[in-house]
Design a protein around this motif. Sequence first.
Motif, PDB file in Angstrom:
ATOM      1  N   ASN A   5      34.383  33.865  36.359  1.00  0.00           N
ATOM      2  CA  ASN A   5      34.795  34.318  35.379  1.00  0.00           C
ATOM      3  C   ASN A   5      35.574  35.656  35.287  1.00  0.00           C
ATOM      4  OD1 ASN A   5      35.046  31.400  34.493  1.00  0.00           O
ATOM      5  ND2 ASN A   5      33.262  31.914  33.776  1.00  0.00           N
ATOM      6  N   GLN A   6      34.446  36.641  35.991  1.00  0.00           N
ATOM      7  CA  GLN A   6      35.211  37.765  35.391  1.00  0.00           C
ATOM      8  C   GLN A   6      36.173  38.186  36.764  1.00  0.00           C
ATOM      9  OE1 GLN A   6      31.000  40.437  36.627  1.00  0.00           O
ATOM     10  NE2 GLN A   6      30.099  38.971  35.137  1.00  0.00           N
ATOM     11  N   LEU A   7      35.363  37.554  37.909  1.00  0.00           N
ATOM     12  CA  LEU A   7      37.070  37.821  38.974  1.00  0.00           C
ATOM     13  C   LEU A   7      38.183  36.961  38.401  1.00  0.00           C
ATOM     14  CD1 LEU A   7      34.814  37.046  42.487  1.00  0.00           C
ATOM     15  CD2 LEU A   7      36.179  39.240  41.893  1.00  0.00           C
ATOM     16  N   LEU A   8      38.330  36.378  37.919  1.00  0.00           N
ATOM     17  CA  LEU A   8      39.598  35.406  38.142  1.00  0.00           C
ATOM     18  C   LEU A   8      40.588  36.588  36.858  1.00  0.00           C
ATOM     19  CD1 LEU A   8      39.064  32.228  36.263  1.00  0.00           C
ATOM     20  CD2 LEU A   8      40.661  32.236  38.036  1.00  0.00           C
ATOM     21  N   PRO A   9      40.182  37.067  36.262  1.00  0.00           N
ATOM     22  CA  PRO A   9      41.488  38.187  35.708  1.00  0.00           C
ATOM     23  C   PRO A   9      41.649  39.393  36.502  1.00  0.00           C
ATOM     24  CG  PRO A   9      39.355  38.324  34.800  1.00  0.00           C
ATOM     25  CD  PRO A   9      39.282  37.135  35.605  1.00  0.00           C
ATOM     26  N   ARG A  10      41.052  39.559  37.996  1.00  0.00           N
ATOM     27  CA  ARG A  10      41.065  39.908  39.232  1.00  0.00           C
ATOM     28  C   ARG A  10      42.546  39.863  39.970  1.00  0.00           C
ATOM     29  NH1 ARG A  10      37.380  44.756  39.802  1.00  0.00           N
ATOM     30  NH2 ARG A  10      35.586  44.360  38.128  1.00  0.00           N
ATOM     31  N   PHE A  11      42.715  38.091  40.160  1.00  0.00           N
ATOM     32  CA  PHE A  11      43.427  37.650  40.994  1.00  0.00           C
ATOM     33  C   PHE A  11      44.890  38.367  40.364  1.00  0.00           C
ATOM     34  CE2 PHE A  11      40.297  35.850  42.806  1.00  0.00           C
ATOM     35  CZ  PHE A  11      40.501  36.115  44.140  1.00  0.00           C
ATOM     36  N   ALA A  12      44.784  38.233  38.865  1.00  0.00           N
ATOM     37  CA  ALA A  12      45.489  38.875  38.379  1.00  0.00           C
ATOM     38  C   ALA A  12      46.710  39.884  38.399  1.00  0.00           C
ATOM     39  CB  ALA A  12      45.975  38.512  36.681  1.00  0.00           C
ATOM     40  N   THR A  13      45.778  40.530  38.334  1.00  0.00           N
ATOM     41  CA  THR A  13      45.768  42.255  38.646  1.00  0.00           C
ATOM     42  C   THR A  13      45.532  43.079  39.434  1.00  0.00           C
ATOM     43  OG1 THR A  13      43.527  43.165  37.008  1.00  0.00           O
ATOM     44  CG2 THR A  13      45.046  42.622  35.653  1.00  0.00           C
ATOM     45  N   GLY A  14      45.197  42.364  40.195  1.00  0.00           N
ATOM     46  CA  GLY A  14      44.734  43.071  41.402  1.00  0.00           C
ATOM     47  C   GLY A  14      43.382  44.271  41.685  1.00  0.00           C
ATOM     48  N   ASP A  15      42.944  44.257  39.884  1.00  0.00           N
ATOM     49  CA  ASP A  15      42.166  44.964  40.163  1.00  0.00           C
ATOM     50  C   ASP A  15      40.865  44.836  40.927  1.00  0.00           C
ATOM     51  OD1 ASP A  15      40.485  47.317  39.176  1.00  0.00           O
ATOM     52  OD2 ASP A  15      40.070  46.224  37.419  1.00  0.00           O
ATOM     53  N   THR A  16      40.206  46.607  41.761  1.00  0.00           N
ATOM     54  CA  THR A  16      39.054  46.298  42.674  1.00  0.00           C
ATOM     55  C   THR A  16      38.033  46.732  42.305  1.00  0.00           C
ATOM     56  OG1 THR A  16      39.911  47.282  44.115  1.00  0.00           O
ATOM     57  CG2 THR A  16      40.335  44.268  44.457  1.00  0.00           C
ATOM     58  N   THR A  17      38.313  47.243  41.155  1.00  0.00           N
ATOM     59  CA  THR A  17      37.479  49.211  40.512  1.00  0.00           C
ATOM     60  C   THR A  17      36.290  48.121  40.520  1.00  0.00           C
ATOM     61  OG1 THR A  17      39.195  49.024  39.391  1.00  0.00           O
ATOM     62  CG2 THR A  17      37.503  50.364  38.874  1.00  0.00           C
ATOM     63  N   GLY A  18      34.810  48.585  40.971  1.00  0.00           N
ATOM     64  CA  GLY A  18      33.288  48.894  40.689  1.00  0.00           C
ATOM     65  C   GLY A  18      33.300  47.365  41.993  1.00  0.00           C
ATOM     66  N   LEU A  19      33.640  46.139  42.656  1.00  0.00           N
ATOM     67  CA  LEU A  19      33.993  45.451  43.426  1.00  0.00           C
ATOM     68  C   LEU A  19      33.004  46.158  44.450  1.00  0.00           C
ATOM     69  CD1 LEU A  19      36.484  43.292  43.029  1.00  0.00           C
ATOM     70  CD2 LEU A  19      34.154  43.107  41.511  1.00  0.00           C
ATOM     71  N   ASP A  20      31.961  45.755  45.386  1.00  0.00           N
ATOM     72  CA  ASP A  20      31.564  44.496  46.699  1.00  0.00           C
ATOM     73  C   ASP A  20      33.187  45.880  47.221  1.00  0.00           C
ATOM     74  OD1 ASP A  20      31.379  43.258  48.035  1.00  0.00           O
ATOM     75  OD2 ASP A  20      30.800  42.665  46.224  1.00  0.00           O
TER      76      ASP A  20
END
Length: 545
Positions: free
Chosen positions: A518-533
């Motif tokens: 659920n946390q990753l889902l919106p990142r697929f739209a924005t491409g935001d990878t901040t804070g990810l390993d």
Amino acid sequence: MNIPRCDQTPAWSELKHHYDTQGRDFDLRTAFQQQPQRAAELSVAAPEIVADLSKNRWDLATRDLLVRLARECGLEARRDAMLRGEVVNPTEGRAVLHTALRAPRGAAPFSDEVHEVLDRLLQWVEQVRDTARSGIRHVVNIGIGGSDLGPQMLVPALDAHLHEGLQFHFVSNVDGHDIVPVLRGLDPRETLFIVASKTFTTQETMANANLARTWFLEGMGPQGEAEIGRHFVATTTNVQAASAFGIHTTFGFWDWVGGRFSLWSAIGLPVALAIGADAFRSMLAGAHAMDRHFAETPLERNLPALLGLLDVWYRNFHGYTSRSVAPYHQGLRRLPAYLQQLEMESNGKQVDLDGQPLPYATSPVVWGEPGTNGQHAYFQMLHQGSDVIPVEFIAVRHTSHDTRLSPALQAGLADQHTKLLANCLAQSQALMQGKSTESALLEQAPTASKALGALTVARHRTFPGNRPSSTLVMDRLTPASLGALIAMYEHRIFVSGAIWGINSFDQWGVELGKALCNQLLPRFATGDTTGLDGSTAALLTRLRG
Ligand code: F6P
């Protein structure tokens, strides 16, 4: 209940000693030579199933020690508490009463609620099965895990009992490649969708249900909305959510029915539609007969208890990490998948009921394929690999082919069945007997390389043997026998879970992945990878769009 942890009981210490002095080097071949009665002594009869447990690395002394372990771990008291409806799933504060779903009226807790839904469901089932009137030809079950695997396993297993005018489809994966091929062949006017979800919140099921609704409305045109009520039905504990989805025909169940134990509740609706009300009741009766066997038979002759104890013996003393299930019946092709959830979601735990870390292993890996297919794939490893993997064979004496087939076809099928059973027996025999290098040397191996010395080739053709297996024998696959078989597996995993002192009825291990998804889902739209390993960030960037 003030019950010691299993590894702190006197029986555990004795089992450890027994393993060190006799168990580790136990040889099945010698045991059969020395104990002519071994097969009879270590076979168990339960409703619909006779189990030969004699090709296991144990003897009566081991069995008796394991039974003592069960008693010292309070197995019978734990079992009775579950059957009475006490809270035995403390992390969710719930009772565990799937046994009440198959008990006759008045014989178990919640009987009135259970039988009210069952009667209503089975009445409705008969209306749909009147296909000339209902117009339904296809049933699509949308659900996942416990809301899918049971019906998906049982419908093909009961092939001989299926309604001839209905076809059944199962959609579970959030991957659209699951639902698309199913919908491709269907006409919405002839299709009934069952949205099966205990919680009615599961991501995969809701996504597929929404897609099915869109497909239905597109296909039906202007009258689609008005027809949803006739073509969508829900099986859930969350009737409100189903109604918010627009489904008004709902068959409910209760929080004391765990997802992986819910086949007997409204979740069994596809099975009931497939085989009809009487046969569904017969399946419940078969399961109930096994419940009584489990509740009433002394542990020494109690099939689920003995299998669960053997699992403990193999996992904690022999150190075996997996068990392979080999149903010699193509109808049971989904049984291994069903058992994977039942067993590994139940007993894949690492803390005890008080949340204390456990110093011993719990659930083995459960896996398998129907025989004879598995023989031509991974049985090589079972026979000659470096791991010892106990195998559970399931043999069915009689076929359930259509009796209207021509005599020539019937004869051919009878011959194939004999071959199937001979294969099943040959495998357990081969696992146990093995083949010495001396015997291999005496053989002519047609494909053996002439470039290698005879001894080298013989070593490759040597089988260690002494590999354990159980064989469960059923007369036929019927609603009653399958009910008994599945109930037996449910109780068996309860037994090992009770010995290990774990909560076999929660499944917190599935939550973390859901939350991170659920946390990753919106990142697929924005491409935001901040804070990810670094790995997840790079993979996300590669996968999106
Ligand atoms: O993800 C695990 C799980 O909760 C299982 O225990 C359950 O059988 C499955 O998901 C489906 O849940 P539901 O029936 O609520 O959709």
